[in-house]
Design a protein around this motif. Structure first.
Motif, mmCIF file in Angstrom:
data_model
loop_
_atom_site.group_PDB
_atom_site.id
_atom_site.type_symbol
_atom_site.label_atom_id
_atom_site.label_comp_id
_atom_site.label_asym_id
_atom_site.label_seq_id
_atom_site.Cartn_x
_atom_site.Cartn_y
_atom_site.Cartn_z
ATOM 1 N N LEU A 140 -8.670 22.159 6.780
ATOM 2 C CA LEU A 140 -8.363 21.083 7.595
ATOM 3 C C LEU A 140 -7.565 21.406 9.058
ATOM 4 N N PHE A 141 -8.217 21.680 10.182
ATOM 5 C CA PHE A 141 -7.735 22.250 11.350
ATOM 6 C C PHE A 141 -6.842 20.996 11.903
ATOM 7 N N PRO A 142 -5.750 21.436 12.800
ATOM 8 C CA PRO A 142 -5.191 20.730 13.653
ATOM 9 C C PRO A 142 -5.961 20.052 14.824
ATOM 10 N N PRO A 143 -5.317 19.149 15.671
ATOM 11 C CA PRO A 143 -6.508 18.341 16.517
ATOM 12 C C PRO A 143 -6.821 19.294 17.450
ATOM 13 N N SER A 144 -6.168 20.522 17.970
ATOM 14 C CA SER A 144 -6.725 21.280 19.007
ATOM 15 C C SER A 144 -6.346 22.616 19.101
ATOM 16 N N ARG A 145 -6.760 23.321 19.733
ATOM 17 C CA ARG A 145 -6.444 25.042 19.852
ATOM 18 C C ARG A 145 -5.047 24.900 20.330
ATOM 19 N N ALA A 146 -4.504 24.087 21.078
ATOM 20 C CA ALA A 146 -3.267 23.981 21.681
ATOM 21 C C ALA A 146 -2.319 23.785 20.550
ATOM 22 N N ALA A 147 -2.837 22.738 19.797
ATOM 23 C CA ALA A 147 -2.039 22.605 18.325
ATOM 24 C C ALA A 147 -1.874 23.566 17.450
ATOM 25 N N TYR A 148 -2.811 24.404 17.542
ATOM 26 C CA TYR A 148 -3.095 25.472 16.434
ATOM 27 C C TYR A 148 -2.171 26.579 17.064
ATOM 28 N N ASP A 149 -2.336 26.855 18.375
ATOM 29 C CA ASP A 149 -1.270 27.804 18.939
ATOM 30 C C ASP A 149 0.197 27.364 18.797
ATOM 31 N N ALA A 150 0.430 25.992 18.757
ATOM 32 C CA ALA A 150 1.830 25.704 18.576
ATOM 33 C C ALA A 150 2.262 26.050 17.044
ATOM 34 N N GLU A 151 1.315 25.913 16.124
ATOM 35 C CA GLU A 151 1.384 26.385 14.866
ATOM 36 C C GLU A 151 1.916 27.897 14.561
ATOM 37 N N PHE A 152 1.144 28.836 15.183
ATOM 38 C CA PHE A 152 1.546 30.029 15.384
ATOM 39 C C PHE A 152 2.767 30.490 16.071
ATOM 40 N N ASP A 153 2.946 29.574 17.371
ATOM 41 C CA ASP A 153 4.493 29.668 17.687
ATOM 42 C C ASP A 153 5.638 29.460 16.920
ATOM 43 N N ALA A 154 5.438 28.625 16.146
ATOM 44 C CA ALA A 154 6.420 28.186 14.971
ATOM 45 C C ALA A 154 6.812 29.290 13.938
ATOM 46 N N TYR A 155 5.724 29.869 13.638
ATOM 47 C CA TYR A 155 5.878 31.012 12.604
ATOM 48 C C TYR A 155 6.736 32.036 13.463
#
Length: 497
Positions: A327-342
């Motif tokens: 289940l992917f997040p809404p957008s690539r920007a949201a996906y990038d925010a996930e990696f930024d969090a890690y």
């Protein structure tokens, strides 16, 4: 007869022990916990049995070689089943893609789900990935890492252009994939090595190629059976498997290993020692055999991410439930925010969710229920400088957040939950002795990450490293290749002595 001691009973340790024993060496394997298998674990909760580690076999030929080289063939030992659907991907726009398990069917399925032309984009990328595979698998993935190996690769201009060490996985994907959803699909493969697609090398293009070229496979009865089968092979070959045997030091005489010491004071003499442990546990300060230069080299690497897991026992069964779901997040920007969090060492607020739900009667208590392994990538357990996953209330709060995220993405199972068991990176660290609960040892972030990963042959004569934190990396196929390389190096040394 050469005496070999293997420290650690994960898949890498088991596989190298079997190979060494098959070559005539006297082998003792020492595992600190009460059972072998490492991250290939299993947990039983409320009548459901869950694999707690890998859920997929790729490159089955590597396993076939392991069993063929040590005794009866794989097909006589385990029931590997190729998945018709490798995974169901759900994108932020609500579109779902059932990715076929056979490569010829992938492009048409992408066109049907994502629109005409999507399949052609992905096939163009896979053609590039095949060139990377052809350039690297023999001289890198299946061979010891060395500066000479890098030099040989650099002399082949066409291979160097294919590998493109100056480019990231995201960068190479953007050359071929105009559909953002395909970009998300490719980004996902970086997480197979605990990496960030914006920083992971373009050479990781081989990961989707291998999965889609050679298939996604499941071990009937659960992947834990793979560890059990290799352990059985070790016993049949005369390997002494000792659990509850914690090694505290690797001894040397002069410039070579001479044996190991256990916490109870026992000492085992050895001509060869293979450490199936995180390299930092071996080389770092206070480690089994501290080595300053190797420790400095490790300090330049980035530890891989960990995982936060929910083991869900659900009431009722949906026959349309796929084996794997993302289940992917809404957008690539949201996906990038996930990696930024890690990278900021905090749990992501809206992470990508991975669900493993095998339709396997051996893993469930009855036909009116199903067990789901739910995983999100998470920062390592690091009370001193990051997340303390043992902090009161953190794990249950994050578990509720994950269930809410699943519901928002069209997969609400909260009303079906019979049992919910939470496993954090801190739990993984305690159970597998992996520092911080890092799943893959070090990540693949950075162009030189693969060459900073510790080599299988150590700087100390007679000492070898095997497993996810050493060359060629983490994941079932690479760990099994690591054992193959290490056993070959150890046999060559024994023949010279």
């Amino acid at each position: 007869m050469t005496r070999a001691v293997v420290v650690g009973g994960g898949l890498g340790g088991l596989a190298v022990a079997a190979r060494l024993a098959a070559s005539g060496q006297q082998v003792t394997l020492l595992e600190a916990t009460e059972r072998v298998g490492g991250k290939l674990g299993t947990v039983e909760v409320d009548g459901f049995r869950f694999d707690t580690g890998p859920s997929l076999v790729t490159m089955p030929l590597v396993l076939e070689r392991l069993f063929a080289d040590t005794g009866a063939p794989l097909r006589d030992v385990l029931d590997l089943q190729r998945l018709d659907v490798a995974a169901r991907y759900r994108f932020g726009d609500g579109v779902a893609l059932d990715l076929p398990g056979e490569r010829p069917a992938i492009a048409p399925a992408m066109d049907d789900a994502l629109g005409d032309g999507a399949g052609a984009q992905w096939e163009a990328f896979l053609a590039h990935a095949q060139r990377v595979w052809d350039a690297t698998h023999e001289h890198f993935l299946e061979s010891p890492v060395s500066p000479g190996g890098l030099a040989r690769l650099s002399l082949r201009v066409r291979d160097l252009l294919a590998v493109a060490p100056w480019r990231s996985l995201r960068g190479v994907g953007d050359r071929y994939l105009r559909d953002e959803r395909l970009g998300l699909l490719l980004d996902r493969y970086a997480t197979y090595s605990g990496s960030d697609p914006r920083r992971a090398p373009a050479a990781l293009a081989v990961v989707p190629y291998v999965e889609q070229q050679f298939g996604s496979w499941y071990v009937r009865g659960g992947l834990r059976r793979l560890a059990e089968a290799v352990a059985d092979r070790c016993r049949a070959l005369g390997v002494e498997l000792r659990t509850g045997a914690r090694v505290t030091a690797i001894d040397t005489v002069g410039d070579r290993v001479s044996g190991v010491r256990l916490d109870a004071g026992e000492r085992l003499a050895a001509d060869v020692v293979v450490a199936n442990a995180d390299a930092s546990t071996v080389y770092g300060p206070g480690g089994l055999l501290p080595h300053r230069a190797s420790a400095r080299r490790l300090a330049r690497t980035t530890p891989s991410s960990s995982g936060f897991v929910l083991l869900l026992g659900l009431a009722g069964r949906d026959p349309a439930t796929p084996h794997h779901r993302v289940l992917f997040p809404p957008s690539r920007a949201a996906y990038d925010a996930e990696f930024d969090a890690y990278r900021s060492r905090v749990p992501a607020s809206s992470p990508t969710v991975y669900v493993h739900a095998p339709d396997d009667p051996a893993l469930r208590r009855d036909d009116d229920g199903e067990g789901w392994f739910v995983l999100v990538t998470a920062p390592r357990h690091d009370p001193a400088g990051g997340v303390d996953w043992d902090a009161p209330g953190l794990a249950p709060r994050y578990a509720e957040r994950i269930l809410d995220v699943m519901a928002r993405r069209g997969l609400d199972v909260r009303h079906r939950i019979r049992s919910c068991t939470v496993r954090t990176p801190a739990d993984l660290e305690r159970e597998t002795l992996s520092p911080g609960g890092s799943i893959y040892g070090t990540s693949s972030d950075g162009a030189l990450a693969a060459f900073l990963r510790p080599a299988n042959r150590s700087p100390v004569a007679g000492l070898y490293l095997v497993g996810g934190s050493s060359h060629p990396g983490g994941g079932l196929p690479l760990v099994t290749l690591s054992a193959e390389i290490t056993a070959r190096l150890a046999r060559e040394q024994s023949a010279r002595v």
